[in-house]
Write an enzyme that holds these catalytic residues in place. Structure first.
Site, PDB file in Angstrom:
ATOM      1  N   LYS A 134       1.563  37.945  43.562  1.00 13.73           N
ATOM      2  CA  LYS A 134       2.037  37.656  44.925  1.00 13.73           C
ATOM      3  C   LYS A 134       3.195  36.685  44.822  1.00 13.73           C
ATOM      4  O   LYS A 134       3.300  35.955  43.832  1.00 13.73           O
ATOM      5  CB  LYS A 134       0.915  37.003  45.743  1.00 13.73           C
ATOM      6  CG  LYS A 134       1.142  37.049  47.238  1.00 13.73           C
ATOM      7  CD  LYS A 134       0.650  38.341  47.826  1.00 13.73           C
ATOM      8  CE  LYS A 134       1.006  38.494  49.279  1.00 13.73           C
ATOM      9  NZ  LYS A 134       0.365  39.702  49.858  1.00 13.73           N
ATOM     10  N   ASP A 174       5.162  41.401  52.966  1.00 14.96           N
ATOM     11  CA  ASP A 174       3.966  40.752  53.528  1.00 14.96           C
ATOM     12  C   ASP A 174       4.477  40.067  54.794  1.00 14.96           C
ATOM     13  O   ASP A 174       5.507  40.505  55.340  1.00 14.96           O
ATOM     14  CB  ASP A 174       3.355  39.764  52.512  1.00 14.96           C
ATOM     15  CG  ASP A 174       1.960  39.285  52.911  1.00 14.96           C
ATOM     16  OD1 ASP A 174       0.994  40.024  52.695  1.00 14.96           O
ATOM     17  OD2 ASP A 174       1.832  38.172  53.472  1.00 14.96           O
TER      18      ASP A 174
HETATM   19  P1  NDP Z   1       4.114  40.581  59.956  1.00 15.43           P
HETATM   20  O1  NDP Z   1       5.044  39.510  59.597  1.00 15.43           O
HETATM   21  O2  NDP Z   1       4.632  41.941  60.247  1.00 15.43           O
HETATM   22  O3  NDP Z   1       3.238  40.150  61.230  1.00 15.43           O
HETATM   23  C1  NDP Z   1       2.436  39.033  61.205  1.00 15.43           C
HETATM   24  C2  NDP Z   1       1.755  38.877  62.542  1.00 15.43           C
HETATM   25  O4  NDP Z   1       0.788  37.840  62.456  1.00 15.43           O
HETATM   26  C3  NDP Z   1       2.714  38.472  63.648  1.00 15.43           C
HETATM   27  O5  NDP Z   1       2.242  38.944  64.880  1.00 15.43           O
HETATM   28  C4  NDP Z   1       2.637  36.947  63.589  1.00 15.43           C
HETATM   29  O6  NDP Z   1       3.007  36.303  64.785  1.00 15.43           O
HETATM   30  C5  NDP Z   1       1.170  36.741  63.289  1.00 15.43           C
HETATM   31  N1  NDP Z   1       1.002  35.475  62.553  1.00 15.43           N
HETATM   32  C6  NDP Z   1       1.606  35.117  61.400  1.00 15.43           C
HETATM   33  N2  NDP Z   1       1.244  33.887  61.034  1.00 15.43           N
HETATM   34  C7  NDP Z   1       0.422  33.457  61.978  1.00 15.43           C
HETATM   35  C8  NDP Z   1      -0.274  32.253  62.175  1.00 15.43           C
HETATM   36  N3  NDP Z   1      -0.168  31.218  61.303  1.00 15.43           N
HETATM   37  N4  NDP Z   1      -1.072  32.171  63.272  1.00 15.43           N
HETATM   38  C9  NDP Z   1      -1.160  33.204  64.143  1.00 15.43           C
HETATM   39  N5  NDP Z   1      -0.520  34.366  64.008  1.00 15.43           N
HETATM   40  C10 NDP Z   1       0.255  34.483  62.955  1.00 15.43           C
HETATM   41  O7  NDP Z   1       3.038  40.620  58.780  1.00 15.43           O
HETATM   42  P2  NDP Z   1       2.012  41.788  58.389  1.00 15.43           P
HETATM   43  O8  NDP Z   1       1.560  42.512  59.602  1.00 15.43           O
HETATM   44  O9  NDP Z   1       2.616  42.535  57.275  1.00 15.43           O
HETATM   45  O10 NDP Z   1       0.806  40.941  57.773  1.00 15.43           O
HETATM   46  C11 NDP Z   1      -0.316  40.531  58.554  1.00 15.43           C
HETATM   47  C12 NDP Z   1      -1.482  40.211  57.628  1.00 15.43           C
HETATM   48  O11 NDP Z   1      -1.825  41.384  56.881  1.00 15.43           O
HETATM   49  C13 NDP Z   1      -1.222  39.140  56.573  1.00 15.43           C
HETATM   50  O12 NDP Z   1      -2.427  38.443  56.327  1.00 15.43           O
HETATM   51  C14 NDP Z   1      -0.852  39.943  55.338  1.00 15.43           C
HETATM   52  O13 NDP Z   1      -1.090  39.222  54.145  1.00 15.43           O
HETATM   53  C15 NDP Z   1      -1.816  41.113  55.483  1.00 15.43           C
HETATM   54  N6  NDP Z   1      -1.478  42.339  54.773  1.00 15.43           N
HETATM   55  C16 NDP Z   1      -0.259  42.928  54.898  1.00 15.43           C
HETATM   56  C17 NDP Z   1       0.008  44.112  54.236  1.00 15.43           C
HETATM   57  C18 NDP Z   1       1.295  44.823  54.398  1.00 15.43           C
HETATM   58  O14 NDP Z   1       1.445  45.889  53.815  1.00 15.43           O
HETATM   59  N7  NDP Z   1       2.235  44.338  55.188  1.00 15.43           N
HETATM   60  C19 NDP Z   1      -0.977  44.708  53.329  1.00 15.43           C
HETATM   61  C20 NDP Z   1      -2.258  44.051  53.326  1.00 15.43           C
HETATM   62  C21 NDP Z   1      -2.468  42.902  54.011  1.00 15.43           C
HETATM   63  P3  NDP Z   1       4.452  35.598  64.909  1.00 15.43           P
HETATM   64  O15 NDP Z   1       5.412  36.710  65.084  1.00 15.43           O
HETATM   65  O16 NDP Z   1       4.331  34.711  66.094  1.00 15.43           O
HETATM   66  O17 NDP Z   1       4.682  34.826  63.646  1.00 15.43           O
HETATM   67  O1  2IT Z   2      -1.490  41.982  50.826  1.00 13.22           O
HETATM   68  C1  2IT Z   2      -1.050  43.089  50.437  1.00 13.22           C
HETATM   69  O2  2IT Z   2      -1.778  43.918  49.890  1.00 13.22           O
HETATM   70  C2  2IT Z   2       0.358  43.387  50.682  1.00 13.22           C
HETATM   71  N1  2IT Z   2       1.053  42.591  51.291  1.00 13.22           N
HETATM   72  C3  2IT Z   2       0.944  44.669  50.169  1.00 13.22           C
HETATM   73  C4  2IT Z   2       1.367  44.491  48.728  1.00 13.22           C
HETATM   74  C5  2IT Z   2       2.149  45.644  48.141  1.00 13.22           C
HETATM   75  O3  2IT Z   2       2.504  45.493  46.965  1.00 13.22           O
HETATM   76  O4  2IT Z   2       2.371  46.665  48.785  1.00 13.22           O
END
Ligand code: NDP
Ligand code: 2IT
Length: 454
Positions: A134, A174
């Protein structure tokens, strides 16, 4: 003899954890993630004392390496700004280090290590050839111009490029990193390397090395996983009331697929607050607000008179629902919020985010008989399709959306089955936390035995 091994296994896990706590006293998120996994592993050591004999846990919990670097970049006022970049290369027994990059002001070594450690087990569960890593930066993308984002991404990659490669370490997105940021980093990597090594980053734009369905993969995968949980109980998404936190990449595509399966999604959020729409979330509007206009989720209520906006995102869990899907960030559900969800009749909780429920909350859910899908299993669809993107890049080919989506679906089914069976085999039927930790751990541990110590 059996009791001796049992005591021994418990003692071994306790000893490694005590050492870990001493060495990482100021890394609460990392210790939290480690504790959750360690608690699951005692039955594995009881069954397979050879993992203890080879000191696998102590070796596994120490990252192969942690890289930290300065990122200096110029803002639109020509001022030089400095951020810190990270890459944690945790374990590459199953394949090249693999995991996303997070750009968020809260990023520090503890957050990076918790995410990278979880990623090892998640990636092992996908059945794809990917190890765990990561990275990210404490850079805050909010309010930055497109040119500033580009300059930051280029500066970040100018340092990171020397540590990564399609067979070495493959970053992706992420929080705060999507296809746009990956595109800028990819361009810079290509410029510096002077070669088209498409598989060095995933989450690229389709048509420029990116896989179709990668954008949708984490959210869709989450819903495919929950579909399996519901199927176990001879149930389905149809007419279920669903609350989703966040409104980013994972949340949006979780809502899309849940609605496709007939669920009634009534709420979502951002870090400022949440919206509640009793008529069901208008996803087209959410996408327009978040993906096109780049506005706050609050803007939703201007166009949906029956919806309400509440300041502060944590109260979203006070909305009664059948299924709760935390898809924002770590530690968004604590014990109190879990108890509230339970009191309001929640039936299934599944984590789209990484570690959104703290240990207290997980215990509340498990003790109350709520069916709980832990992140490292439930949100593995994103990284699984990243691995499919690597495969397409290696073959210099593109698969159709349907082909990738079908592969994703069967991977999520397999992860559910494997986690569920591992739980059963170790005497914890229905406990997917223990099941997914054990199933992931065994794959990595066996690989470490094959490799030997160096
Ligand atoms: P994005 O940046 O697209 O969206 C994040 C969302 O979460 C936004 O709505 C944001 O609001 C909110 N958020 C972020 N930080 C906080 C906080 N401290 N408190 C409250 N809300 C918060 O990220 P993703 O959708 O990609 O990721 C979301 C989660 O999923 C994370 O935990 C990530 O690690 C996990 N994840 C992502 C994957 C991926 O492929 N993208 C894969 C697996 C897991 P705001 O806009 O106000 O910041
Ligand atoms: O938390 C996760 O699994 C991710 N943000 C996706 C990682 C990736 O390599 O696609």
């Amino acid at each position: 003899m059996e009791t001796a091994i049992k005591n021994n296994a418990q003692q071994y896990v306790d000893d490694v954890f005590t050492k870990l706590k001493k060495k990482n006293a100021h890394q609460p998120e990392f210790l939290q993630a480690a504790e959750e996994i360690f608690l699951s592993l005692v039955p594995v050591f009881e069954k397979n004392p050879k993992y203890m004999e080879h000191n696998i846990l102590d070796r596994l919990v120490e990252p192969d390496r942690i890289i930290s670097f300065r990122v200096a970049w110029q803002d639109d006022q020509n001022q030089v700004q400095v951020n810190r970049g990270y890459r944690v290369q945790y374990n590459n027994v199953i394949g090249p280090y693999k995991g996303g990059l997070r750009f968020h002001p809260t990023v520090d070594e503890s957050i990076m290590k918790f995410l990278a450690f979880e990623q090892i087990f998640k990636n092992a569960l996908t059945g794809q050839a990917i190890g765990g890593g990561k990275g990210g930066s404490d850079f805050n993308p909010k309010g930055k111009s497109d040119a500033e984002i580009m300059r930051f991404c280029q500066a970040f990659m100018t340092e990171l490029y020397r540590y990564i490669g399609p067979d070495v370490d493959v970053p992706a997105g992420d929080i705060g990193v999507g296809a746009r940021e990956v595109g800028y980093m990819w361009g810079q990597y290509k410029r510096i390397r002077g070669a088209y090594e498409a598989g060095v980053l995933t989450g690229k734009k389709p048509g420029f090395g990116g896989s179709l369905a990668r954008t949708e993969a984490t959210g869709y995968g989450l819903i495919y996983f929950v579909e399996e949980m519901l199927r176990e109980e001879k149930d389905s998404f149809l007419n279920k009331k669903v609350v989703v936190s966040g409104s980013g990449n994972v949340a949006i595509y979780a809502i899309e697929k849940a609605q496709h399966f007939g669920a009634h999604v009534v709420a979502c959020s951002d870090s400022s607050g949440y919206i509640y729409d009793p008529e069901g979330i208008d996803l087209k509007l959410v996408k327009e607000i978040k993906e096109v206009r780049g506005e706050r989720i609050k803007a939703y209520v201007n166009e949906r008179p029956n919806a309400t906006y509440s300041e502060g995102c944590e109260n979203i869990w006070s909305i009664p629902c059948d299924i709760a899907l935390p898809c924002a960030t770590q530690n968004e559900i604590d014990g109190d919020q879990a108890r509230l969800l339970i009191a309001n009749g929640v039936h299934v909780v599944a984590e789209g985010a990484n570690m959104p429920s703290n240990l207290d909350a997980i215990n509340e859910f498990l003790n109350a008989g709520v069916f709980f899908g832990p992140g490292k299993a439930a949100n593995a669809g994103g990284v699984a399709v990243s691995a499919l993107e690597m495969a397409q890049n290696s073959g210099r080919t593109y698969w159709s959306f349907q082909e990738v989506d079908e592969k994703l679906h069967s991977i999520m089914k397999a992860i559910y089955k494997e986690s569920s069976e591992a739980a059963k085999q170790h005497g914890f039927e229905g406990n997917l936390v223990i099941g997914s930790n054990i199933a992931g751990f065994i794959k990595v541990a066996n690989g470490m035995l094959v490799e030997g110590v160096y």
